[in-house]
Motif scaffolding. Structure first.
Motif, PDB file in Angstrom:
ATOM      1  N   ALA A 223       0.838  -1.203   0.000  1.00 47.59           N
ATOM      2  CA  ALA A 223       0.000   0.000   0.000  1.00 47.59           C
ATOM      3  C   ALA A 223       0.872   1.251   0.000  1.00 47.59           C
ATOM      4  O   ALA A 223       0.587   2.225  -0.704  1.00 47.59           O
ATOM      5  N   ILE A 224       1.940   1.222   0.790  1.00 47.10           N
ATOM      6  CA  ILE A 224       2.872   2.351   0.817  1.00 47.10           C
ATOM      7  C   ILE A 224       3.541   2.516  -0.545  1.00 47.10           C
ATOM      8  O   ILE A 224       3.713   3.634  -1.041  1.00 47.10           O
ATOM      9  N   TRP A 225       3.909   1.396  -1.157  1.00 46.42           N
ATOM     10  CA  TRP A 225       4.534   1.452  -2.486  1.00 46.42           C
ATOM     11  C   TRP A 225       3.588   2.091  -3.497  1.00 46.42           C
ATOM     12  O   TRP A 225       3.982   2.945  -4.295  1.00 46.42           O
ATOM     13  N   GLY A 226       2.324   1.673  -3.473  1.00 41.22           N
ATOM     14  CA  GLY A 226       1.349   2.269  -4.383  1.00 41.22           C
ATOM     15  C   GLY A 226       1.197   3.761  -4.161  1.00 41.22           C
ATOM     16  O   GLY A 226       1.101   4.536  -5.116  1.00 41.22           O
ATOM     17  N   ALA A 227       1.199   4.180  -2.880  1.00 37.81           N
ATOM     18  CA  ALA A 227       1.093   5.607  -2.567  1.00 37.81           C
ATOM     19  C   ALA A 227       2.331   6.359  -3.046  1.00 37.81           C
ATOM     20  O   ALA A 227       2.227   7.485  -3.559  1.00 37.81           O
ATOM     21  N   LEU A 228       3.513   5.760  -2.887  1.00 40.58           N
ATOM     22  CA  LEU A 228       4.749   6.389  -3.360  1.00 40.58           C
ATOM     23  C   LEU A 228       4.724   6.560  -4.881  1.00 40.58           C
ATOM     24  O   LEU A 228       5.099   7.617  -5.403  1.00 40.58           O
ATOM     25  N   VAL A 229       4.291   5.524  -5.572  1.00 43.51           N
ATOM     26  CA  VAL A 229       4.217   5.592  -7.036  1.00 43.51           C
ATOM     27  C   VAL A 229       3.264   6.712  -7.466  1.00 43.51           C
ATOM     28  O   VAL A 229       3.591   7.526  -8.341  1.00 43.51           O
ATOM     29  N   ALA A 230       2.085   6.764  -6.836  1.00 45.78           N
ATOM     30  CA  ALA A 230       1.109   7.797  -7.190  1.00 45.78           C
ATOM     31  C   ALA A 230       1.655   9.193  -6.913  1.00 45.78           C
ATOM     32  O   ALA A 230       1.507  10.111  -7.730  1.00 45.78           O
ATOM     33  N   ALA A 231       2.302   9.362  -5.748  1.00 47.77           N
ATOM     34  CA  ALA A 231       2.837  10.677  -5.375  1.00 47.77           C
ATOM     35  C   ALA A 231       3.939  11.113  -6.331  1.00 47.77           C
ATOM     36  O   ALA A 231       3.991  12.279  -6.748  1.00 47.77           O
ATOM     37  N   LEU A 232       4.825  10.191  -6.692  1.00 47.02           N
ATOM     38  CA  LEU A 232       5.929  10.537  -7.586  1.00 47.02           C
ATOM     39  C   LEU A 232       5.420  10.842  -9.000  1.00 47.02           C
ATOM     40  O   LEU A 232       5.924  11.748  -9.674  1.00 47.02           O
ATOM     41  N   LEU A 233       4.419  10.090  -9.460  1.00 47.02           N
ATOM     42  CA  LEU A 233       3.846  10.368 -10.774  1.00 47.02           C
ATOM     43  C   LEU A 233       3.165  11.734 -10.791  1.00 47.02           C
ATOM     44  O   LEU A 233       3.276  12.483 -11.771  1.00 47.02           O
ATOM     45  N   LEU A 234       2.471  12.067  -9.700  1.00 45.98           N
ATOM     46  CA  LEU A 234       1.838  13.377  -9.612  1.00 45.98           C
ATOM     47  C   LEU A 234       2.893  14.475  -9.592  1.00 45.98           C
ATOM     48  O   LEU A 234       2.762  15.493 -10.295  1.00 45.98           O
ATOM     49  N   LEU A 235       3.942  14.278  -8.820  1.00 48.74           N
ATOM     50  CA  LEU A 235       5.025  15.255  -8.744  1.00 48.74           C
ATOM     51  C   LEU A 235       5.676  15.449 -10.111  1.00 48.74           C
ATOM     52  O   LEU A 235       5.977  16.578 -10.519  1.00 48.74           O
ATOM     53  N   GLY A 236       5.881  14.344 -10.826  1.00 49.66           N
ATOM     54  CA  GLY A 236       6.484  14.444 -12.147  1.00 49.66           C
ATOM     55  C   GLY A 236       5.584  15.085 -13.171  1.00 49.66           C
ATOM     56  O   GLY A 236       6.057  15.602 -14.190  1.00 49.66           O
ATOM     57  N   SER A 237       4.262  15.088 -12.916  1.00 44.18           N
ATOM     58  CA  SER A 237       3.309  15.660 -13.868  1.00 44.18           C
ATOM     59  C   SER A 237       3.180  17.167 -13.740  1.00 44.18           C
ATOM     60  O   SER A 237       2.749  17.833 -14.687  1.00 44.18           O
ATOM     61  N   ILE A 238       3.523  17.699 -12.563  1.00 44.84           N
ATOM     62  CA  ILE A 238       3.246  19.113 -12.298  1.00 44.84           C
ATOM     63  C   ILE A 238       3.970  20.050 -13.262  1.00 44.84           C
ATOM     64  O   ILE A 238       3.348  20.929 -13.841  1.00 44.84           O
ATOM     65  N   PRO A 239       5.284  19.881 -13.486  1.00 46.78           N
ATOM     66  CA  PRO A 239       5.931  20.822 -14.425  1.00 46.78           C
ATOM     67  C   PRO A 239       5.716  20.408 -15.882  1.00 46.78           C
ATOM     68  O   PRO A 239       6.635  19.949 -16.556  1.00 46.78           O
ATOM     69  N   ALA A 240       4.464  20.502 -16.354  1.00 51.15           N
ATOM     70  CA  ALA A 240       4.131  20.196 -17.753  1.00 51.15           C
ATOM     71  C   ALA A 240       4.549  18.788 -18.157  1.00 51.15           C
ATOM     72  O   ALA A 240       4.941  18.541 -19.291  1.00 51.15           O
ATOM     73  N   PHE A 241       4.466  17.864 -17.206  1.00 53.04           N
ATOM     74  CA  PHE A 241       4.768  16.453 -17.418  1.00 53.04           C
ATOM     75  C   PHE A 241       6.248  16.182 -17.696  1.00 53.04           C
ATOM     76  O   PHE A 241       6.617  15.042 -18.002  1.00 53.04           O
ATOM     77  N   ILE A 242       7.100  17.190 -17.599  1.00 51.35           N
ATOM     78  CA  ILE A 242       8.517  17.001 -17.900  1.00 51.35           C
ATOM     79  C   ILE A 242       9.149  16.005 -16.929  1.00 51.35           C
ATOM     80  O   ILE A 242       9.958  15.162 -17.314  1.00 51.35           O
ATOM     81  N   GLY A 243       8.771  16.099 -15.655  1.00 51.64           N
ATOM     82  CA  GLY A 243       9.371  15.230 -14.655  1.00 51.64           C
ATOM     83  C   GLY A 243       9.110  13.758 -14.870  1.00 51.64           C
ATOM     84  O   GLY A 243       9.858  12.902 -14.369  1.00 51.64           O
ATOM     85  N   LEU A 244       8.055  13.434 -15.632  1.00 55.25           N
ATOM     86  CA  LEU A 244       7.743  12.023 -15.872  1.00 55.25           C
ATOM     87  C   LEU A 244       8.849  11.324 -16.651  1.00 55.25           C
ATOM     88  O   LEU A 244       9.000  10.102 -16.553  1.00 55.25           O
ATOM     89  N   PRO A 249      11.066   6.148 -15.615  1.00 57.03           N
ATOM     90  CA  PRO A 249      12.126   5.137 -15.671  1.00 57.03           C
ATOM     91  C   PRO A 249      12.676   4.770 -14.296  1.00 57.03           C
ATOM     92  O   PRO A 249      13.005   3.597 -14.062  1.00 57.03           O
ATOM     93  N   VAL A 250      12.785   5.731 -13.382  1.00 58.01           N
ATOM     94  CA  VAL A 250      13.264   5.403 -12.031  1.00 58.01           C
ATOM     95  C   VAL A 250      12.309   4.416 -11.367  1.00 58.01           C
ATOM     96  O   VAL A 250      12.731   3.424 -10.756  1.00 58.01           O
ATOM     97  N   LEU A 251      10.998   4.660 -11.495  1.00 57.01           N
ATOM     98  CA  LEU A 251      10.022   3.741 -10.924  1.00 57.01           C
ATOM     99  C   LEU A 251      10.076   2.380 -11.603  1.00 57.01           C
ATOM    100  O   LEU A 251       9.879   1.344 -10.950  1.00 57.01           O
ATOM    101  N   GLY A 252      10.326   2.361 -12.904  1.00 60.12           N
ATOM    102  CA  GLY A 252      10.444   1.087 -13.598  1.00 60.12           C
ATOM    103  C   GLY A 252      11.602   0.264 -13.063  1.00 60.12           C
ATOM    104  O   GLY A 252      11.446  -0.922 -12.744  1.00 60.12           O
ATOM    105  N   HIS A 253      12.765   0.877 -12.947  1.00 58.67           N
ATOM    106  CA  HIS A 253      13.925   0.169 -12.387  1.00 58.67           C
ATOM    107  C   HIS A 253      13.665  -0.241 -10.946  1.00 58.67           C
ATOM    108  O   HIS A 253      14.008  -1.356 -10.536  1.00 58.67           O
TER     109      HIS A 253
END
Length: 264
Positions: A223-244, A249-253
């Motif tokens: 559950a914590i892992w899922g929350a971390l993934v969601a939070a990081l994806l949201l964070l990466g989306s904020i600057p015009a999706f550039i952070g994704l 790839p970091v989440l994939g590895h």
């Protein structure tokens, strides 16, 4: 360089998986190892070349008005539902680095010759079906909350979502249903896709079963892992999706390294 899939690996791939119990320290270690893999073999250009045309096309169509406006966020957010299969090349990079083999960003394309490619494709079709279902449900939620209102532009829609009773219901129902879809994908894929890469003799049914067992054995860490993934994806989306281009790839590895800590 050693062969990617030897006869020994094909033989051992059919062995039954054992599931370890993990803690939050394992999650943090998986993220650090994922970051190390990304720094060693940067793949952000690959993600930019694939991600930005898709996101840009959806965004441009939505900004111009029309029926796609209400679906811009479900469509973009829903890309994470097919992420586990999209990351198969990253799993292969991490696998080979872990084995001490020479790797480059081109290693990601080695999965096209993987013996389990049909199984991976089948899982990809399943995730795509879940994605389509999510978009359909999101459309129904929109129709039930905002469907009676006049057509709105993107800016008007965002304003209405946070300032009107209909908007608050939209956010409540949409986020609740989105959570259910994301949880389903997490349970089905958190270790299944990496296992299909790691164990060529394993079928889709066994891989999904191992993923479900991993979540049952480790409900809080997962559950914590899922929350971390969601939070990081949201964070990466904020600057015009550039952070994704970095976050994905970091989440994939990291997912590969989490799999190696969970599955024996």
């Amino acid at each position: 360089m050693a062969k990617a899939w030897t006869n020994d690996r094909l033989a051992t791939g059919v062995q039954e998986a054992g599931i370890r119990r993990i803690g939050t320290a394992d999650l943090m270690l998986a993220l650090r190892q994922g970051w190390d893999d990304f720094r060693a073999i940067p793949t952000q250009l690959l993600f930019l070349c694939v991600l930005y045309p898709v996101v840009g096309l959806v965004a441009a169509r939505a900004m111009s008005g029309g029926e796609l406006v209400p679906l811009i966020w479900p469509l973009v957010a829903g890309l994470s539902l097919v992420g586990p299969v999209a990351a198969v090349g990253l799993y292969e990079i991490s696998r080979r680095r872990e084995a001490g083999e020479d790797v480059s960003w081109l290693t990601a394309f080695a999965v096209l010759k993987h013996p389990n490619l049909p199984q991976i494709a089948m899982l990809g079709i399943l995730l795509m079906a879940i994605f389509v279902a999510w978009v359909g449900v999101a459309q129904m939620i929109w129709s039930a909350t905002f469907g009676h209102l006049p057509a709105m532009g993107f800016g008007e829609m965002v304003h209405a979502a946070f300032t009107t009773p209909e908007g608050r219901r939209l956010l409540l129902y949409g986020n609740a249903v989105g959570f259910v879809f994301a949880l389903l994908v997490l349970v089905l894929t958190v270790v299944s896709v990496p296992m299909l890469i790691d164990r060529p003799g394993v079928g889709i049914g066994s891989a999904i079963s191992a993923s479900v067992q991993a979540c049952i054995a480790n409900p809080v860490p997962m559950a914590i892992w899922g929350a971390l993934v969601a939070a990081l994806l949201l964070l990466g989306s904020i600057p015009a999706f550039i952070g994704l281009a970095v976050v994905m790839p970091v989440l994939g590895h990291a997912t590969w390294h989490l799999y190696k800590r969970v599955v024996v």
